[in-house]
Write an enzyme that holds these catalytic residues in place. Structure first.
Site, short mmCIF file in Angstrom:
data_model
loop_
_atom_site.label_atom_id
_atom_site.label_comp_id
_atom_site.label_asym_id
_atom_site.label_seq_id
_atom_site.Cartn_x
_atom_site.Cartn_y
_atom_site.Cartn_z
N GLU A 212 0.71 -1.31 -0.23
CA GLU A 212 -0.03 0.03 0.21
C GLU A 212 0.80 1.18 -0.02
O GLU A 212 0.45 2.17 0.62
CB GLU A 212 -0.86 -0.09 1.27
CG GLU A 212 -2.14 -0.92 0.93
CD GLU A 212 -3.35 -0.55 1.71
OE1 GLU A 212 -3.63 0.48 1.91
OE2 GLU A 212 -4.44 -1.40 1.89
N HIS B 69 -2.00 -1.31 10.10
CA HIS B 69 -1.57 -2.55 10.48
C HIS B 69 -0.48 -2.54 11.24
O HIS B 69 0.39 -1.57 11.51
CB HIS B 69 -1.25 -3.23 9.16
CG HIS B 69 -2.34 -3.72 8.23
ND1 HIS B 69 -2.37 -5.03 7.76
CD2 HIS B 69 -3.36 -2.79 7.79
CE1 HIS B 69 -3.53 -4.96 7.18
NE2 HIS B 69 -4.18 -3.77 7.01
#
Lengths: 437, 437
Positions: free
Chosen positions: A45, A268
């Site tokens: 990402e 995360h």
């Protein structure tokens, strides 16, 4: 002597202007990586190339080698930073990846993929894979499940087919699947990859190895509560071979808030592991390869790849120009449409007066503007994808030329050394120089 | 004893309703293949699955194993028929393949790709690749050149990365490049693949190995005259390894008109070659593999792949339904549009009478119909591609389950034989049975 390999993996949640504290978090990630100095950092990402270039600049001293995998409209989001030379890179874009009209989920535009880089560590051929599978937006009504299963299928197929020559295989990334999900079982049982979390000698991190937790201020707490406060969806897998035995010494995750920082690195948690590589033969891979390719062939190859790169650059130039034209035409169409709407608005405001402008032409012009706007938008997306694909190929070619030139240099140096060695041997002890066949 | 491997390759020019004598030519191709009984037939441009199924039925007796590679909107057009079991299949779709709005060229909709199948012949792992690159419509002004160069780059990357474990590598197909073109040089120098035409001990065919010639009644003569009556754009390449030496014994092409037939098989000429495989060790690949995978693991894997296949089928069912809905909505939009046009046509015919229907609603409705038609067309194409991709994954999974079950059977048979052997040995000569470590 066994080699030690420290691997880092993180889904950076790097959507510019949308992800919270994006720029500050990239600075934090850069600081962490340059401090910790893992051998290989696998990032997901990293949607903006600017952010990749920021990290590349920051990590220039500690991680001189890097690769950014381009695909789709926004890119694959995959980036790798390495302390070791990257000898080769290859990308496989998943055939299914959500739907373009589910724009708010955005997966389709990302062009999710699995990237592979090839490293040579202490004479061992290490194949490192990084991937990011389609997100799971709802576990109960997961309309993307078939897409994710096909992605897992293609992932294991890609790893299996491309790592036959590998001494060590490593896979890291956000797989968006729980440890017992079908895709994970498919991947592990087909490839034989081992999960660091299950194999590690020492673990330091969130309970059950969670990598997406309620304690992280960026996560949606409600979604995670049914799973006991977190889920494990980020992984590092590894596998040895006949030529190398691999064991996992340690695995660690971050645990939400970072001491001394206002917020964590991402939504995360980070993953870092230390692998130990025991070579069974040592240094065989490289020498065999060098035998295959004589200097002449290598330099010919460099020329051909350079020629191909030029050709790709020509195509890239053309695609960029077309993308620009599409954007310009689209903006013109939009301006015309707005102008028309403004004209139409006048009689609306001036209630009671008769409408004088010709209706038929008005609607026809409106339809034309709309068609222009729609088609140029589609063309812009299409050319955007073409630009990314061409850039991706060009990057791979540049990397290949670099690696080939390095091999050529080593090869020539080796040849020179051999020659001078032979000459020295010839003077000192003629008996040792063997005749040519 | 060296193994002999006969390979066939043909671009079938199989566009239903557009290519001349399509059905008759498929019948001829089927006859040829069942008569000649090559080990492997690599076909390109089999655009319709119906034609693949026709050939599959016809070749059921001679070539019991086959695979049709699905991708894109129409499919990749790649098909393989084999006398030997296909143990695995994998497809890589090229990232660039022309433009969707160049619909008359059609390459984009085809989703061009490289397919790979895995065979085991006399204990050797033979990796067979089949591909079809973007057509060259004009050699002087070739706007697709960067796309074709990127395809050649991806082709060599795919072959190099996936064939490290191969004993023998074979590539056949229509590369749409002349022998000295950049893409061919890139492919050959990077992978080390050898061109059958240059390596063969005996050649029988068109001058200079041409595979697209003026003597073929289906070709455009003017295009080929500048090149001396033909071009060579179809190839079979091969490569051995440390474990196997390969030589090309013969290569043959068809020469346009076929004696006793009204027309040739295709607008391309057929290619057939006989390769000789000398094994250095013999049968090693297989036994090593079997050691890796115990019976238990294998049957677990069969279950997991079957589960994944079910999941993919669910997705396929959904995608097919959505494609159907898109088609139905599109047809309704079209019907409404035609109805509106019919209503509009009445005042046109009745000249002089005043127009009574409300113009604004008319144009708005027209624009709505147009938008519906456009969006459902796009959706239909998109779902068509999704269906193809899901079908492709499902096919690969079915193939994998078949191969796994075969291995499981062999393994169980082997285990049973070992056990009975041990028991016999135990009775006859206890000294030969070795203790376990």
């Amino acid at each position: 002597m066994p080699a030690r390999l420290r691997i880092f993996s993180l889904n950076c949640w790097g959507i510019r202007y949308l992800s919270k504290h994006c720029a500050q978090r990239y600075a934090m990630i850069g600081d962490l990586l340059s401090k910790e100095q893992h051998d290989v950092a696998l990032l997901q990402e990293v949607w903006s190339e600017k952010d990749f270039l920021f990290l590349k600049k920051k990590l220039g001293g500690t991680h001189p080698y890097s690769h950014y995998f381009k695909s789709g409209f926004f890119g694959s989001g995959l980036a790798v930073f390495s302390k070791h030379r990257i000898h080769d890179a290859f990308l496989y874009k998943y055939t299914l990846n959500g739907y373009p009209y589910m724009a708010h989920h955005g997966d389709w535009f990302g062009g999710k993929a699995v990237g592979k880089i090839l490293l040579n560590i202490s004479g061992l051929e290490v194949h490192v894979f990084v991937t990011h599978l389609h997100a799971e937006y709802s576990r109960e009504q997961d309309s993307y499940l078939p897409h994710r299963v096909v992605q897992a299928w293609e992932l294991q197929n890609f790893i299996r087919h491309t790592s036959a020559g590998a001494d060590v295989v490593i896979l890291g990334g956000d797989l968006n699947m729980h440890p017992t999900d079908l895709g994970i079982r498919l991947l592990q049982s087909y490839t034989g990859l081992k999960d660091c979390f299950n194999e590690t000698a020492s673990f330091d991190g969130c309970e059950q190895g969670f990598t997406h937790i309620t304690d992280n201020p960026f996560t949606h707490k409600q979604e995670l509560i049914p799973f006991g406060g977190g889920i494990r969806i980020d992984y590092i897998f590894f596998k040895g071979s006949e030529r190398a035995r691999v064991s996992c010494e340690s695995l660690a995750t971050s645990k939400g808030p970072i001491p001394g920082q206002l917020f964590p690195y991402s939504d995360h948690e980070t993953l870092s592991t230390e692998l130990v590589l025991y070579s069974a033969e040592g240094g065989k891979g490289d020498s065999r390869k060098e035998k295959d390719c004589a200097t002449e062939k290598l330099s010919e190859l460099v020329n051909i790849v350079t020629e191909a790169r030029t050709e790709v650059k020509v195509g890239l130039h053309y695609a960029e120009r077309m993308r620009y034209t599409a954007a310009r035409t689209g903006i013109m169409g939009l301006a015309l449409l707005l102008l028309e709407l403004a004209i139409a608005a006048v009689p609306c405001f001036a209630l009671g007066t008769e409408q004088h402008f010709p209706k038929a032409s008005f609607y026809l012009l409106g339809a034309l503007c709309f068609t222009i706007l729609l088609s140029t938008t589609l063309l812009y997306i299409f050319y955007g994808m073409e630009v990314k694909a061409l850039q991706g190929a060009e990057d791979q070619m540049r990397l290949a030329v670099g690696s080939l030139q390095e091999r050529l240099k080593d090869f020539q140096k080796g040849a020179n050394e051999n020659r001078s060695q032979k000459e020295t041997d010839g003077h000192d002890d003629p008996a040792t120089s063997e005749p040519d066949d």
